[in-house]
Design a protein around this motif. Structure first.
Motif, mmCIF file in Angstrom:
data_model
loop_
_atom_site.group_PDB
_atom_site.id
_atom_site.type_symbol
_atom_site.label_atom_id
_atom_site.label_comp_id
_atom_site.label_asym_id
_atom_site.label_seq_id
_atom_site.Cartn_x
_atom_site.Cartn_y
_atom_site.Cartn_z
ATOM 1 N N LEU A 1 0.871 -1.177 0.000
ATOM 2 C CA LEU A 1 0.000 0.000 0.000
ATOM 3 C C LEU A 1 0.902 1.218 0.000
ATOM 4 O O LEU A 1 1.796 1.316 0.846
ATOM 5 C CB LEU A 1 -0.910 -0.018 1.233
ATOM 6 C CG LEU A 1 -1.963 1.092 1.353
ATOM 7 C CD1 LEU A 1 -3.187 0.581 2.136
ATOM 8 C CD2 LEU A 1 -1.402 2.335 2.040
ATOM 9 N N THR A 2 0.695 2.129 -0.953
ATOM 10 C CA THR A 2 1.573 3.287 -1.092
ATOM 11 C C THR A 2 0.786 4.585 -0.963
ATOM 12 O O THR A 2 -0.373 4.680 -1.360
ATOM 13 C CB THR A 2 2.303 3.282 -2.448
ATOM 14 O OG1 THR A 2 1.339 3.222 -3.506
ATOM 15 C CG2 THR A 2 3.230 2.089 -2.553
ATOM 16 N N THR A 3 1.455 5.578 -0.393
ATOM 17 C CA THR A 3 0.852 6.906 -0.233
ATOM 18 C C THR A 3 1.861 7.972 -0.634
ATOM 19 O O THR A 3 3.069 7.708 -0.716
ATOM 20 C CB THR A 3 0.426 7.167 1.222
ATOM 21 O OG1 THR A 3 1.588 7.136 2.068
ATOM 22 C CG2 THR A 3 -0.593 6.141 1.697
ATOM 23 N N ARG A 4 1.330 9.165 -0.860
ATOM 24 C CA ARG A 4 2.176 10.322 -1.124
ATOM 25 C C ARG A 4 1.673 11.483 -0.282
ATOM 26 O O ARG A 4 0.469 11.703 -0.184
ATOM 27 C CB ARG A 4 2.150 10.695 -2.605
ATOM 28 C CG ARG A 4 3.038 11.893 -2.945
ATOM 29 C CD ARG A 4 3.162 12.064 -4.440
ATOM 30 N NE ARG A 4 3.918 13.257 -4.781
ATOM 31 C CZ ARG A 4 4.208 13.632 -6.017
ATOM 32 N NH1 ARG A 4 3.802 12.881 -7.031
ATOM 33 N NH2 ARG A 4 4.904 14.715 -6.260
ATOM 34 N N LYS A 5 2.581 12.227 0.348
ATOM 35 C CA LYS A 5 2.218 13.325 1.240
ATOM 36 C C LYS A 5 2.157 14.636 0.472
ATOM 37 O O LYS A 5 3.073 14.971 -0.285
ATOM 38 C CB LYS A 5 3.228 13.432 2.384
ATOM 39 C CG LYS A 5 2.818 14.390 3.506
ATOM 40 C CD LYS A 5 3.789 14.244 4.679
ATOM 41 C CE LYS A 5 3.358 15.099 5.860
ATOM 42 N NZ LYS A 5 3.595 16.527 5.604
ATOM 43 N N VAL A 6 1.072 15.369 0.687
ATOM 44 C CA VAL A 6 0.889 16.688 0.098
ATOM 45 C C VAL A 6 0.414 17.626 1.206
ATOM 46 O O VAL A 6 -0.741 17.548 1.634
ATOM 47 C CB VAL A 6 -0.146 16.672 -1.052
ATOM 48 C CG1 VAL A 6 -0.281 18.058 -1.668
ATOM 49 C CG2 VAL A 6 0.238 15.652 -2.109
ATOM 50 N N GLY A 7 1.298 18.486 1.702
ATOM 51 C CA GLY A 7 0.915 19.346 2.818
ATOM 52 C C GLY A 7 0.564 18.500 4.030
ATOM 53 O O GLY A 7 1.333 17.656 4.477
ATOM 54 N N SER B 1 -1.963 16.396 4.053
ATOM 55 C CA SER B 1 -2.826 15.334 3.547
ATOM 56 C C SER B 1 -2.004 14.246 2.870
ATOM 57 O O SER B 1 -0.858 14.456 2.493
ATOM 58 C CB SER B 1 -3.838 15.903 2.543
ATOM 59 O OG SER B 1 -4.686 16.855 3.157
ATOM 60 N N LEU B 2 -2.637 13.077 2.723
ATOM 61 C CA LEU B 2 -2.048 11.969 1.980
ATOM 62 C C LEU B 2 -2.945 11.609 0.814
ATOM 63 O O LEU B 2 -4.175 11.757 0.894
ATOM 64 C CB LEU B 2 -1.900 10.716 2.852
ATOM 65 C CG LEU B 2 -0.896 10.706 3.996
ATOM 66 C CD1 LEU B 2 -0.948 9.355 4.692
ATOM 67 C CD2 LEU B 2 0.509 10.988 3.490
ATOM 68 N N VAL B 3 -2.340 11.113 -0.256
ATOM 69 C CA VAL B 3 -3.087 10.492 -1.348
ATOM 70 C C VAL B 3 -2.717 9.012 -1.357
ATOM 71 O O VAL B 3 -1.530 8.667 -1.374
ATOM 72 C CB VAL B 3 -2.742 11.119 -2.710
ATOM 73 C CG1 VAL B 3 -3.527 10.432 -3.825
ATOM 74 C CG2 VAL B 3 -3.052 12.604 -2.699
ATOM 75 N N LEU B 4 -3.714 8.142 -1.301
ATOM 76 C CA LEU B 4 -3.460 6.716 -1.399
ATOM 77 C C LEU B 4 -3.256 6.402 -2.878
ATOM 78 O O LEU B 4 -4.189 6.433 -3.659
ATOM 79 C CB LEU B 4 -4.634 5.923 -0.814
ATOM 80 C CG LEU B 4 -4.342 4.467 -0.450
ATOM 81 C CD1 LEU B 4 -5.305 3.985 0.634
ATOM 82 C CD2 LEU B 4 -4.454 3.560 -1.662
ATOM 83 N N THR B 5 -2.013 6.121 -3.256
ATOM 84 C CA THR B 5 -1.662 5.985 -4.670
ATOM 85 C C THR B 5 -1.720 4.555 -5.176
ATOM 86 O O THR B 5 -1.702 4.331 -6.383
ATOM 87 C CB THR B 5 -0.253 6.550 -4.919
ATOM 88 O OG1 THR B 5 0.683 5.861 -4.077
ATOM 89 C CG2 THR B 5 -0.204 8.044 -4.612
ATOM 90 N N GLY B 6 -1.769 3.583 -4.261
ATOM 91 C CA GLY B 6 -1.852 2.198 -4.720
ATOM 92 C C GLY B 6 -2.103 1.253 -3.558
ATOM 93 O O GLY B 6 -1.595 1.452 -2.451
ATOM 94 N N HIS B 7 -2.930 0.234 -3.802
ATOM 95 C CA HIS B 7 -3.146 -0.837 -2.819
ATOM 96 C C HIS B 7 -3.213 -2.120 -3.638
ATOM 97 O O HIS B 7 -4.212 -2.425 -4.271
ATOM 98 C CB HIS B 7 -4.441 -0.604 -2.034
ATOM 99 C CG HIS B 7 -4.622 -1.580 -0.909
ATOM 100 N ND1 HIS B 7 -5.818 -1.729 -0.245
ATOM 101 C CD2 HIS B 7 -3.757 -2.471 -0.322
ATOM 102 C CE1 HIS B 7 -5.689 -2.659 0.693
ATOM 103 N NE2 HIS B 7 -4.445 -3.112 0.659
#
Length: 306
Positions: free
Chosen positions: A215-221, A223-229
């Motif tokens: 499970l991958t995420t990316r941090k923006v400010g 917040s997180l975006v879940l980019t893949g599961h």
């Protein structure tokens, strides 16, 4: 016009439209877009996600003071012409709370577009998730997932954040992506493995040095975006994917610097929709429903015979 990629995160935060981390991630994920300016002022823009055979307008915005002056139509016509010129299928989504949904639907109908797969954007708030885990049915569901975790851990499966992951498992992940052919190991409808990860809240389940799910995420400010599961095909329908989700939820509620996670579920991803119940029960998300329209181009006789 100029490339939308020139906008910074701070500039987007200061703008007067409904900004979220999911938008900024997709904007900086290699997507194409345009800004439309009048006398040096940005009045409108669009962003398109470009696949191997399609363009999807993921965002279209006009500043309130410049609405009903034809700017949205001009940008949509430009995106539509781009898709037609490159013979790519053309799609856009309409949020159900969009006050200009009628205009977008008329545009779709006038251009021969047809209804297609729906989508849902889940906005997962940390405080609401904490509450959901304390109450039923969230608490019971989380306990059931923990039983799956214990069962697999007893078989030697570990789940670690990318921050703590050994270089051997990292290298195996990279090689799997490079050697993957037609989904023999991984599902074949995935984008390339994300390289810009928020490592403390991205996780891999593995045994020995063999990855099984991630499970991958990316941090923006904040917040997180879940980019893949993702679950490797040989481990699908075994419950392995629960391990990374359980660990992610467990750690997410502890990270007070993270306010929200956004997760996009698209109708053609059947596995994501099957697992959506877990997100609902465990996080009590805000759900933004979207409907989609699309158009596919018929191949010319020359292209069909080539």
């Amino acid at each position: 016009m100029c490339l939308i990629q020139s906008l910074t995160y701070a500039q987007l935060q200061a703008s007067c439209f409904d900004f979220n981390a999911d938008f900024y991630y997709r904007l900086n994920g290699g997507e194409r877009g345009r800004l439309l300016g009048v006398e040096g002022v940005c009045v409108a823009f669009y962003v398109v996600m470009e696949g191997s055979d399609h363009l999807l307008v993921s965002h279209l915005f006009v500043q309130p003071a410049y609405r009903r002056q034809g700017y949205a139509r001009r940008l949509l016509e430009e995106a539509y012409a781009l898709a037609e010129r490159e013979r790519l299928s053309f799609y856009f989504r309409i949020r159900y709370d969009n006050p200009f949904a009628d205009f977008l639907q008329r545009f779709a109908e006038a251009h021969g577009m047809e209804p297609c797969v729906p989508a849902r954007l889940l906005l997962i708030n940390r405080e609401r998730t904490q509450q959901a885990l304390r109450e039923e049915p969230g608490a019971h569901h989380f306990a059931r997932m923990k039983a799956q975790v214990d069962r697999w851990e007893a078989r030697g499966v570990r789940t670690e954040s990318f921050e703590m992951l050994s270089r051997f498992v990292r290298e195996r992940l990279r090689l799997d992506w490079e050697m993957n052919e037609q989904g023999e190991q991984l599902p074949d409808d995935l984008p390339p493995f994300p390289t810009a990860l928020y490592e403390p809240l991205s996780f891999v389940s593995f045994r020995g040095e063999e990855p099984m799910a991630y499970l991958t995420t990316r941090k923006v400010g904040d917040s997180l975006v879940l980019t893949g599961h993702v679950c490797y095909q040989r481990w699908q329908a075994t419950g392995i994917a629960y391990l990374t989700l359980h660990r992610f939820i467990e750690e997410f509620v502890r990270h007070t610097e993270i306010r929200q996670v956004s997760c996009l579920l698209v109708g053609y991803n059947a596995k994501a929709w099957l697992h959506a119940e877990h997100y609902w029960l465990l996080t009590n998300p805000e759900v933004i429903e979207q409907r989609s329209y699309g158009k596919q181009w018929e191949l010319s006789s020359e292209a069909q015979s080539s």
